[in-house]
Scaffold this motif. Structure first.
Motif, PDB file in Angstrom:
ATOM      1  N   ARG A  46       2.055  -7.498   5.350  1.00  0.00           N
ATOM      2  CA  ARG A  46       2.104  -6.038   5.477  1.00  0.00           C
ATOM      3  C   ARG A  46       3.550  -5.550   5.524  1.00  0.00           C
ATOM      4  O   ARG A  46       3.898  -4.548   4.886  1.00  0.00           O
ATOM      5  CB  ARG A  46       1.344  -5.610   6.732  1.00  0.00           C
ATOM      6  CG  ARG A  46       1.261  -4.115   6.925  1.00  0.00           C
ATOM      7  CD  ARG A  46       0.381  -3.727   8.108  1.00  0.00           C
ATOM      8  NE  ARG A  46       0.756  -4.403   9.338  1.00  0.00           N
ATOM      9  CZ  ARG A  46       0.008  -5.320   9.967  1.00  0.00           C
ATOM     10  NH1 ARG A  46      -1.150  -5.668   9.478  1.00  0.00           N
ATOM     11  NH2 ARG A  46       0.431  -5.875  11.081  1.00  0.00           N
ATOM     12  N   LYS A  76       5.068  -5.790   2.034  1.00  0.00           N
ATOM     13  CA  LYS A  76       4.549  -4.724   1.185  1.00  0.00           C
ATOM     14  C   LYS A  76       5.192  -3.387   1.543  1.00  0.00           C
ATOM     15  O   LYS A  76       5.565  -2.612   0.660  1.00  0.00           O
ATOM     16  CB  LYS A  76       3.030  -4.629   1.349  1.00  0.00           C
ATOM     17  CG  LYS A  76       2.376  -3.572   0.495  1.00  0.00           C
ATOM     18  CD  LYS A  76       0.877  -3.557   0.714  1.00  0.00           C
ATOM     19  CE  LYS A  76       0.222  -2.440  -0.054  1.00  0.00           C
ATOM     20  NZ  LYS A  76      -1.217  -2.370   0.193  1.00  0.00           N
ATOM     21  N   THR A  77       5.346  -3.119   2.832  1.00  0.00           N
ATOM     22  CA  THR A  77       5.964  -1.877   3.280  1.00  0.00           C
ATOM     23  C   THR A  77       7.406  -1.779   2.796  1.00  0.00           C
ATOM     24  O   THR A  77       7.844  -0.733   2.319  1.00  0.00           O
ATOM     25  CB  THR A  77       5.911  -1.782   4.815  1.00  0.00           C
ATOM     26  OG1 THR A  77       4.542  -1.833   5.221  1.00  0.00           O
ATOM     27  CG2 THR A  77       6.543  -0.500   5.310  1.00  0.00           C
ATOM     28  N   GLU A  78       8.151  -2.870   2.898  1.00  0.00           N
ATOM     29  CA  GLU A  78       9.545  -2.873   2.449  1.00  0.00           C
ATOM     30  C   GLU A  78       9.632  -2.638   0.942  1.00  0.00           C
ATOM     31  O   GLU A  78      10.494  -1.894   0.465  1.00  0.00           O
ATOM     32  CB  GLU A  78      10.232  -4.187   2.821  1.00  0.00           C
ATOM     33  CG  GLU A  78      10.488  -4.334   4.296  1.00  0.00           C
ATOM     34  CD  GLU A  78      11.433  -3.266   4.833  1.00  0.00           C
ATOM     35  OE1 GLU A  78      12.423  -2.942   4.156  1.00  0.00           O
ATOM     36  OE2 GLU A  78      11.171  -2.757   5.936  1.00  0.00           O
ATOM     37  N   ALA A  79       8.731  -3.259   0.178  1.00  0.00           N
ATOM     38  CA  ALA A  79       8.742  -3.081  -1.273  1.00  0.00           C
ATOM     39  C   ALA A  79       8.422  -1.633  -1.642  1.00  0.00           C
ATOM     40  O   ALA A  79       9.075  -1.030  -2.508  1.00  0.00           O
ATOM     41  CB  ALA A  79       7.743  -4.029  -1.933  1.00  0.00           C
ATOM     42  N   LEU A  80       7.419  -1.059  -0.983  1.00  0.00           N
ATOM     43  CA  LEU A  80       7.048   0.326  -1.271  1.00  0.00           C
ATOM     44  C   LEU A  80       8.157   1.292  -0.863  1.00  0.00           C
ATOM     45  O   LEU A  80       8.417   2.286  -1.549  1.00  0.00           O
ATOM     46  CB  LEU A  80       5.742   0.685  -0.557  1.00  0.00           C
ATOM     47  CG  LEU A  80       4.493   0.007  -1.107  1.00  0.00           C
ATOM     48  CD1 LEU A  80       3.300   0.316  -0.220  1.00  0.00           C
ATOM     49  CD2 LEU A  80       4.229   0.443  -2.527  1.00  0.00           C
ATOM     50  N   LYS A  81       8.832   0.999   0.246  1.00  0.00           N
ATOM     51  CA  LYS A  81       9.929   1.846   0.704  1.00  0.00           C
ATOM     52  C   LYS A  81      11.074   1.815  -0.305  1.00  0.00           C
ATOM     53  O   LYS A  81      11.661   2.861  -0.623  1.00  0.00           O
ATOM     54  CB  LYS A  81      10.417   1.373   2.071  1.00  0.00           C
ATOM     55  CG  LYS A  81      11.509   2.228   2.667  1.00  0.00           C
ATOM     56  CD  LYS A  81      11.898   1.724   4.035  1.00  0.00           C
ATOM     57  CE  LYS A  81      12.999   2.557   4.645  1.00  0.00           C
ATOM     58  NZ  LYS A  81      13.374   2.049   5.971  1.00  0.00           N
ATOM     59  N   LEU A  86      10.855   1.180  -3.526  1.00  0.00           N
ATOM     60  CA  LEU A  86      10.424   1.922  -4.716  1.00  0.00           C
ATOM     61  C   LEU A  86      10.484   3.427  -4.477  1.00  0.00           C
ATOM     62  O   LEU A  86      10.886   4.194  -5.370  1.00  0.00           O
ATOM     63  CB  LEU A  86       9.006   1.502  -5.112  1.00  0.00           C
ATOM     64  CG  LEU A  86       8.866   0.115  -5.716  1.00  0.00           C
ATOM     65  CD1 LEU A  86       7.396  -0.233  -5.886  1.00  0.00           C
ATOM     66  CD2 LEU A  86       9.594   0.048  -7.045  1.00  0.00           C
ATOM     67  N   ARG A  87      10.083   3.878  -3.289  1.00  0.00           N
ATOM     68  CA  ARG A  87      10.122   5.308  -2.980  1.00  0.00           C
ATOM     69  C   ARG A  87      11.558   5.824  -2.975  1.00  0.00           C
ATOM     70  O   ARG A  87      11.838   6.888  -3.530  1.00  0.00           O
ATOM     71  CB  ARG A  87       9.458   5.579  -1.625  1.00  0.00           C
ATOM     72  CG  ARG A  87       9.365   7.073  -1.320  1.00  0.00           C
ATOM     73  CD  ARG A  87       8.756   7.344   0.044  1.00  0.00           C
ATOM     74  NE  ARG A  87       9.719   7.006   1.070  1.00  0.00           N
ATOM     75  CZ  ARG A  87       9.524   6.123   2.033  1.00  0.00           C
ATOM     76  NH1 ARG A  87       8.393   5.483   2.112  1.00  0.00           N
ATOM     77  NH2 ARG A  87      10.454   5.873   2.927  1.00  0.00           N
ATOM     78  N   ARG A 127      12.763   6.073  -6.539  1.00  0.00           N
ATOM     79  CA  ARG A 127      12.153   7.214  -7.234  1.00  0.00           C
ATOM     80  C   ARG A 127      12.777   8.528  -6.759  1.00  0.00           C
ATOM     81  O   ARG A 127      13.076   9.406  -7.568  1.00  0.00           O
ATOM     82  CB  ARG A 127      10.645   7.243  -6.979  1.00  0.00           C
ATOM     83  CG  ARG A 127       9.945   8.346  -7.783  1.00  0.00           C
ATOM     84  CD  ARG A 127       8.502   8.482  -7.415  1.00  0.00           C
ATOM     85  NE  ARG A 127       8.430   8.964  -6.040  1.00  0.00           N
ATOM     86  CZ  ARG A 127       7.443   8.705  -5.216  1.00  0.00           C
ATOM     87  NH1 ARG A 127       6.441   7.976  -5.583  1.00  0.00           N
ATOM     88  NH2 ARG A 127       7.444   9.193  -3.983  1.00  0.00           N
TER      89      ARG A 127
END
Length: 75
Positions: free
Chosen positions: A38, A41-46, A48-49, A52
């Motif tokens: 988890r 995944k959170t670090e990867a999504l952060k 990417l955000r 962007r």
């Protein structure tokens, strides 16, 4: 020597404390693995955000100025 169930499978009595310890260790390892996944995944999504948002901020046009209407007195 004849092949019997007892020669291949020796049933051993397992104490309730040992069963509880095994269950506890397995549960803790599963919880730790899920937490690690988890966090990854959170670090990867952060990341990417943030990427962007940086590209959107560079390519975004400047905000338009709004015209201010004057109030009209009646009466």
């Amino acid at each position: 020597m004849t092949a019997t169930k007892d020669t291949f499978f020796k049933p051993e009595k397992v104490s309730p404390q040992d069963k509880a310890a095994t269950t506890d260790s397995v549960a803790r390892s599963l919880i730790a693995a899920e937490a690690t996944a988890r966090e990854r995944k959170t670090e990867a999504l952060k990341a990417l955000r943030m990427q962007r948002e940086a590209t959107e901020a560079e390519s975004a046009p400047p905000p338009k100025k709004r015209a201010v209407k004057k109030a009209v007195k009646r009466g």
